[in-house]
Design an enzyme around this catalytic site. Structure first.
Site, PDB file in Angstrom:
ATOM      1  N   LEU A 118       0.848  -1.185   0.000  1.00 24.32           N
ATOM      2  CA  LEU A 118       0.000   0.000   0.000  1.00 24.32           C
ATOM      3  C   LEU A 118       0.886   1.238   0.000  1.00 24.32           C
ATOM      4  O   LEU A 118       1.451   1.631   1.018  1.00 24.32           O
ATOM      5  CB  LEU A 118      -0.909   0.003   1.233  1.00 24.32           C
ATOM      6  CG  LEU A 118      -1.719   1.289   1.477  1.00 24.32           C
ATOM      7  CD1 LEU A 118      -2.559   1.658   0.269  1.00 24.32           C
ATOM      8  CD2 LEU A 118      -2.577   1.138   2.717  1.00 24.32           C
ATOM      9  N   ILE A 159       7.447  -1.992   3.246  1.00 20.95           N
ATOM     10  CA  ILE A 159       6.408  -2.895   2.757  1.00 20.95           C
ATOM     11  C   ILE A 159       5.199  -2.696   3.660  1.00 20.95           C
ATOM     12  O   ILE A 159       5.235  -2.995   4.848  1.00 20.95           O
ATOM     13  CB  ILE A 159       6.892  -4.362   2.699  1.00 20.95           C
ATOM     14  CG1 ILE A 159       5.795  -5.248   2.130  1.00 20.95           C
ATOM     15  CG2 ILE A 159       7.449  -4.848   4.022  1.00 20.95           C
ATOM     16  CD1 ILE A 159       6.286  -6.633   1.688  1.00 20.95           C
ATOM     17  N   GLU A 160       4.137  -2.162   3.088  1.00 15.83           N
ATOM     18  CA  GLU A 160       3.020  -1.642   3.884  1.00 15.83           C
ATOM     19  C   GLU A 160       1.723  -2.416   3.628  1.00 15.83           C
ATOM     20  O   GLU A 160       1.316  -2.595   2.480  1.00 15.83           O
ATOM     21  CB  GLU A 160       2.824  -0.154   3.567  1.00 15.83           C
ATOM     22  CG  GLU A 160       1.776   0.536   4.425  1.00 15.83           C
ATOM     23  CD  GLU A 160       1.804   2.039   4.283  1.00 15.83           C
ATOM     24  OE1 GLU A 160       0.854   2.689   4.752  1.00 15.83           O
ATOM     25  OE2 GLU A 160       2.764   2.587   3.696  1.00 15.83           O
ATOM     26  N   VAL A 161       1.100  -2.846   4.723  1.00 12.23           N
ATOM     27  CA  VAL A 161      -0.206  -3.510   4.731  1.00 12.23           C
ATOM     28  C   VAL A 161      -0.244  -4.659   3.722  1.00 12.23           C
ATOM     29  O   VAL A 161      -0.998  -4.664   2.749  1.00 12.23           O
ATOM     30  CB  VAL A 161      -1.349  -2.499   4.481  1.00 12.23           C
ATOM     31  CG1 VAL A 161      -2.704  -3.144   4.808  1.00 12.23           C
ATOM     32  CG2 VAL A 161      -1.195  -1.245   5.329  1.00 12.23           C
TER      33      VAL A 161
END
Length: 277
Positions: A118, A159-161
């Site tokens: 995300l 590195i998101e969600v």
């Protein structure tokens, strides 16, 4: 041993050996608190990392700065921004631009951090502000994107969600690329949260991946009530004549006052001073 500021080489050497801690901070007070708490990595806006007192407050924090590519400009603009911030004390640069921009900056020996999952500035391409990588095809695409970042010369990505299983599997297959997890689980190389979330400063919805450790919002509300009360009491004291009290006043010696009044009256052309102090 006294703590020293890690280098990119240090962070890479720790891959798979320890979980690092990472915060997004916005103030000198937060920087000083992160330093004292022993946080490893911080993300800081340009105006903070360029503050003349930043490194006094945060001498050992590995500090990533930068801005979204939508505001950074061309690749050359990005390079100039990197130079300015690195000279000011940043250790690495965040870059949300395309892979070729990352490659360009890395070729100039800029420590570059990318972003997958995300990505707020690219959320329209992944369906808005929601998890990325919940299907096998999406997860494989994330892996390919991480491979591309590594090949382009980035040393880390946020590195998101992303599902924990996906982020863990990708992280284990990256030889040199570090994965800094924001809501992507403990299988990455660092755990990343916003200081405002940890401190409970939001009055709205807290992100699912964030843990609130203190309730600063309630404390700010209490302080605001105290602020209003203090201002109100001050106004009332002025209006009823109880402020300023004698203890807050400066007085002139009587003989000096008499001399001053006499000289003042002469300067004003007054002869009758019988009613003066």
């Amino acid at each position: 041993m006294p703590r020293t500021r890690p280098t990119v080489a240090d962070l890479r050497a720790w891959k798979g050996k320890r979980q690092l801690t990472m915060l997004r901070i916005f103030t000198l007070d937060e920087a000083a608190a992160a330093e004292e708490a022993g946080i490893d990595i911080v993300s800081v806006p340009p105006e903070l990392v360029t503050h003349p007192d930043y490194r006094k407050a945060a001498p050992t924090l590995f500090s990533m700065s930068g801005m979204d590519h939508l505001g950074a400009g061309t690749r050359d603009d990005y390079l100039r921004l990197c130079g300015k911030l690195l000279l000011a004390g940043a250790d690495a640069m965040y870059c949300s631009a395309g892979i070729e921009t990352v490659r360009y900056l890395a070729s100039e020996h800029i420590p570059v951090v990318g972003h997958v999952g995300l990505v707020p500035s690219r959320a329209t391409w992944t369906g808005g502000f929601k998890a990325v990588g919940k299907t096998a095809d999406q997860a494989l695409a994330l892996y390919r994107e991480c491979q591309a970042y590594e090949a382009a010369g980035a040393f880390a990505v946020e590195i998101e969600v992303v599902p924990e299983e996906v982020a863990t599997a990708i992280s284990r297959r990256m030889e040199r690329l570090l994965l800094w997890s924001m809501g992507a689980g403990a299988g990455c190389d660092a755990q990343y949260l916003f200081a405002m979330d940890i401190l409970g400063e939001h009055k709205g919805k807290i992100p699912r991946h964030s843990k609130v450790y203190r309730n600063f919002a309630a404390e700010y509300d209490r302080l605001q009530r105290e602020r209003v009360a203090a201002f109100t009491e001050f106004r009332a004291d002025v209006e009823n004549g109880s402020f300023p009290e004698d203890r807050y006043m400066l007085h002139m010696a009587p003989e000096e006052l008499a001399t001053f009044v006499t000289q003042l009256d002469r300067a004003c052309g007054r002869a009758d001073t019988s009613n003066d102090p």
